[in-house]
Scaffold this motif. Structure first.
Motif, mmCIF file in Angstrom:
data_model
loop_
_atom_site.group_PDB
_atom_site.id
_atom_site.type_symbol
_atom_site.label_atom_id
_atom_site.label_comp_id
_atom_site.label_asym_id
_atom_site.label_seq_id
_atom_site.Cartn_x
_atom_site.Cartn_y
_atom_site.Cartn_z
ATOM 1 N N THR A 208 3.853 12.681 8.989
ATOM 2 C CA THR A 208 2.919 13.269 8.032
ATOM 3 C C THR A 208 3.658 13.965 6.894
ATOM 4 O O THR A 208 4.804 14.407 7.047
ATOM 5 C CB THR A 208 1.998 14.289 8.719
ATOM 6 O OG1 THR A 208 2.805 15.336 9.301
ATOM 7 C CG2 THR A 208 1.167 13.622 9.808
ATOM 8 N N ALA A 209 2.976 14.080 5.766
ATOM 9 C CA ALA A 209 3.517 14.751 4.578
ATOM 10 C C ALA A 209 2.483 15.738 4.061
ATOM 11 O O ALA A 209 1.314 15.383 3.884
ATOM 12 C CB ALA A 209 3.862 13.737 3.503
ATOM 13 N N GLN A 239 2.581 9.613 5.960
ATOM 14 C CA GLN A 239 1.150 9.676 5.665
ATOM 15 C C GLN A 239 0.829 10.964 4.924
ATOM 16 O O GLN A 239 0.933 12.062 5.473
ATOM 17 C CB GLN A 239 0.342 9.605 6.965
ATOM 18 C CG GLN A 239 0.541 8.348 7.790
ATOM 19 C CD GLN A 239 -0.136 7.127 7.185
ATOM 20 O OE1 GLN A 239 -0.782 7.218 6.138
ATOM 21 N NE2 GLN A 239 0.011 5.980 7.847
ATOM 22 N N ALA A 240 0.427 10.816 3.651
ATOM 23 C CA ALA A 240 -0.054 11.935 2.846
ATOM 24 C C ALA A 240 -1.583 11.920 2.866
ATOM 25 O O ALA A 240 -2.190 10.961 3.342
ATOM 26 C CB ALA A 240 0.471 11.816 1.418
ATOM 27 N N SER A 245 2.633 7.045 1.762
ATOM 28 C CA SER A 245 3.344 7.323 0.516
ATOM 29 C C SER A 245 4.844 7.278 0.747
ATOM 30 O O SER A 245 5.322 7.329 1.880
ATOM 31 C CB SER A 245 2.938 8.696 -0.035
ATOM 32 O OG SER A 245 1.528 8.779 -0.200
ATOM 33 N N CYS A 246 5.576 7.200 -0.353
ATOM 34 C CA CYS A 246 7.030 7.113 -0.308
ATOM 35 C C CYS A 246 7.630 8.449 -0.758
ATOM 36 O O CYS A 246 7.176 9.023 -1.766
ATOM 37 C CB CYS A 246 7.514 5.977 -1.214
ATOM 38 S SG CYS A 246 9.296 5.712 -1.188
ATOM 39 N N HIS A 295 0.568 4.941 -2.456
ATOM 40 C CA HIS A 295 1.145 3.649 -2.851
ATOM 41 C C HIS A 295 2.555 3.487 -2.287
ATOM 42 O O HIS A 295 3.441 2.967 -2.954
ATOM 43 C CB HIS A 295 1.168 3.523 -4.372
ATOM 44 C CG HIS A 295 -0.184 3.405 -4.998
ATOM 45 N ND1 HIS A 295 -0.381 3.310 -6.358
ATOM 46 C CD2 HIS A 295 -1.423 3.369 -4.439
ATOM 47 C CE1 HIS A 295 -1.677 3.219 -6.615
ATOM 48 N NE2 HIS A 295 -2.334 3.254 -5.460
ATOM 49 N N GLY A 296 2.747 3.945 -1.052
ATOM 50 C CA GLY A 296 4.095 3.933 -0.491
ATOM 51 C C GLY A 296 4.696 2.557 -0.356
ATOM 52 O O GLY A 296 5.856 2.336 -0.718
ATOM 53 N N VAL A 297 3.917 1.608 0.165
ATOM 54 C CA VAL A 297 4.447 0.253 0.339
ATOM 55 C C VAL A 297 4.753 -0.362 -1.012
ATOM 56 O O VAL A 297 5.806 -0.995 -1.214
ATOM 57 C CB VAL A 297 3.466 -0.610 1.146
ATOM 58 C CG1 VAL A 297 3.943 -2.063 1.187
ATOM 59 C CG2 VAL A 297 3.324 -0.072 2.568
#
Length: 557
Positions: A208-209, A239-240, A245-246, A295-297
């Protein structure tokens, strides 16, 4: 009385039982870059200006000293130090000095992030060729080199972070040790995507973020495979509130304090023993968002694409390294009063391995050329890459283990001995097929791209069509394949077979256009017809194999 026999006089003692004959000399002191396939490839893809440097790297890679580094780095494996003598958590990994020597050369020669700061056309091709030549000596240290190369385009999704770190990621200074990034002469990077419950399914990640008022984020979770944990920066998925997310995670924070990066253990791997792969735990770990939240991926996919390129380069290099050892052996070893290279069946095996290696290297350099041109705005090359990298990653990496074990067998029992170096190549061979997505992942990615991006299929088709009419076997194979590539059909059960066929026609097209006739003819006859053999050494009768041995690596004359 008993008669005592008088023993016969003894001959003068000799050491003849220990005389060594009919053994190949060590493959050492040669130029690894003395390979027409590589030299023709860099010229064709726009990096002929790099040839002198490539030979310099090749002579170093073939030296006795570097071969000793490779052995030491793998025999003296990394060791995890979780605490110092006083009980303080330090989470450091110690490497043999040989590992640092190998990395120092790789970074100094521009094989990490340097091409992104090099405006010359062909810079990425030059880097690809140098990477193939240098990792012939030792593959494990190539992991942090690859990830450092790959992080730069992903980091550019957040320009302020790129402005801060890119000059150090593109540096040619290797500066090991955990210190504040801005205090170092150069940085290395890594990535943390997979978790134990999800693996390839990164959307199942549970790390988690949480955003803080100062603009930073705090991560909490456990990653399953994070290689090179002594690198300076890591891209991590978490996970935000807005979705996966990255994030950029430094080992050391700007103020010089250690970020929380608890290394729970190092993986006990089949191969790749010189390189440490770890399970880090994040607990209130400070990070910065890269790209848009959720939009992490999409953000990290540029890094994945570049590391997939290096999987292809690495497998082509590993195949070539094994072939060099086999070719060197059969040039020197005699059986039944003839050199092995002159035995018809062995000549068929070596020629077949040579064709496989040339096809892999030619495709790898073609991809590097496409990366180079797409980064300078070529939209056709960018569309070609979206399909071709997954196709090549699937097939070239899948073929490496088979090619390495066949090369090992050429040496017989000598090849099974650790001293030959081939067991290490064999243990390393499956890795690139797994890293950055196993075979199924690549094959399914091909199908997704064909379905969602018709321009990518058009670019792939244009590449094959460039050889139209040059070889009837290639034309026939391509017509049959095109009839199957209908995105509206349910192709998933056939995804591997289609990826294999796409790779073979792509390699065939490249060889028909660029390789000598003997190589292209052997490839099309053995890979693009229904009668193709399932093992190496089954090239059909009637082929002219005589020119192929002259194109094999591993020459010391």
């Amino acid at each position: 009385m008993p008669v005592t026999a008088t023993p016969a006089p003894r001959s003068n003692p000799t050491a003849r039982t220990h005389e060594v004959s009919n053994q190949a000399p060590p493959l050492v002191g040669h130029d690894v870059a003395d390979d027409p396939v590589l030299l023709e490839g860099i010229a064709r893809e726009g990096a002929q200006w790099y040839e002198a440097d490539l030979h310099r790297v090749g002579r170093l890679a073939g030296s006795e000293e570097v071969q000793r580094w490779a052995e030491q780095a793998n025999r003296c494996e990394p060791e995890l130090r979780t605490h110092d003598r006083y009980g303080n958590r330090i989470d450091e990994v110690e490497f043999h000095p040989a590992y640092h020597h190998l990395l120092d050369v790789a970074v100094r020669e521009g094989l990490a992030g340097a091409p992104w700061a090099d405006p010359r056309p062909g810079a990425h091709v030059a880097r690809a060729a140098g990477f193939m030549v240098w990792t012939t000596a030792e593959a494990g240290h190539g992991c942090p080199v690859s990830m450092t190369y790959a992080i730069v385009p992903a980091l550019r999704a957040t320009p302020e972070l790129a402005a801060l770190y890119e000059p150090l990621l593109t540096s040619r200074d290797y500066d090991p040790g955990l210190r504040a990034p801005a205090a170092k002469r150069g940085l290395l990077a890594g990535m943390g995507m997979t978790e134990k419950q999800g693996g390839t399914d990164v959307r199942a990640n549970t790390t988690t973020a949480t955003e803080h008022a100062d603009g930073t984020w705090r991560l909490r979770g456990h990653k399953w495979f994070t290689s090179a944990p002594m690198n300076d920066l890591f891209l991590v998925l978490a996970q935000a509130p807005g979705g996966l997310s990255c994030f950029l995670v430094p080992r050391v924070l700007p103020d010089g304090s250690r970020n929380t990066f608890r290394i729970q253990r190092l993986k006990d791997k089949l191969g790749n023993r010189s390189n440490a792969s770890s399970e880090p735990e994040f607990d209130d770990t400070i990070a910065w968002l890269v790209g848009a939240e959720g939009h992490g991926v999409r953000t990290i996919i540029d890094m994945v694409t570049m590391t997939r390129l290096d999987c292809v380069l690495g497998s082509a290099s590993g195949t070539r390294a094994a072939l060099a050892q086999a070719a060197h052996h059969v040039r020197h070893r005699s059986v039944f009063d003839r050199k092995l290279i002159d035995q018809p069946l062995m000549r068929n095996v070596i020629a077949d391995l040579g064709v496989e290696s040339e096809a892999a290297s030619t495709l790898a350099l073609r991809l590097a050329g496409a990366v180079d041109r797409s980064r300078r705005g070529d939209t056709h090359e960018r569309a070609f890459l979206r399909t071709a990298i997954a196709v090549a990653k699937y097939w070239v990496c899948k073929r490496q283990p088979a090619a390495v074990v066949e090369a090992l067998e050429c040496l017989g029992g000598n090849g099974y001995d650790e001293a030959s170096g081939l067991p290490r190549l064999y243990r390393d061979a499956p890795l690139n097929g797994i890293w950055e997505g196993s075979g199924n992942v690549q094959a399914l990615d091909v199908l997704r791209t064909l379905h969602r991006e018709p321009e990518s299929l058009a670019a792939f088709a244009a590449e094959i069509d460039a050889a139209s009419g040059a070889d009837s076997r290639l034309d026939t194979a391509w017509r049959a394949l095109r009839d199957e590539l209908v995105p509206t059909r349910d192709l998933e059960p056939q995804a591997r077979r289609l990826a294999e066929s796409m790779a073979l026609v792509l390699q065939g097209s490249l060889l028909v256009r660029h390789a000598p006739t003997a190589v292209a003819d052997a490839f099309c006859a053995s890979r693009l017809t229904p009668e193709r053999g399932l093992t190496f050494g089954t090239l059909p009768a009637g082929l002219d194999l005589a020119p192929i041995p002259d194109r094999l690596p591993g020459r010391t004359d």
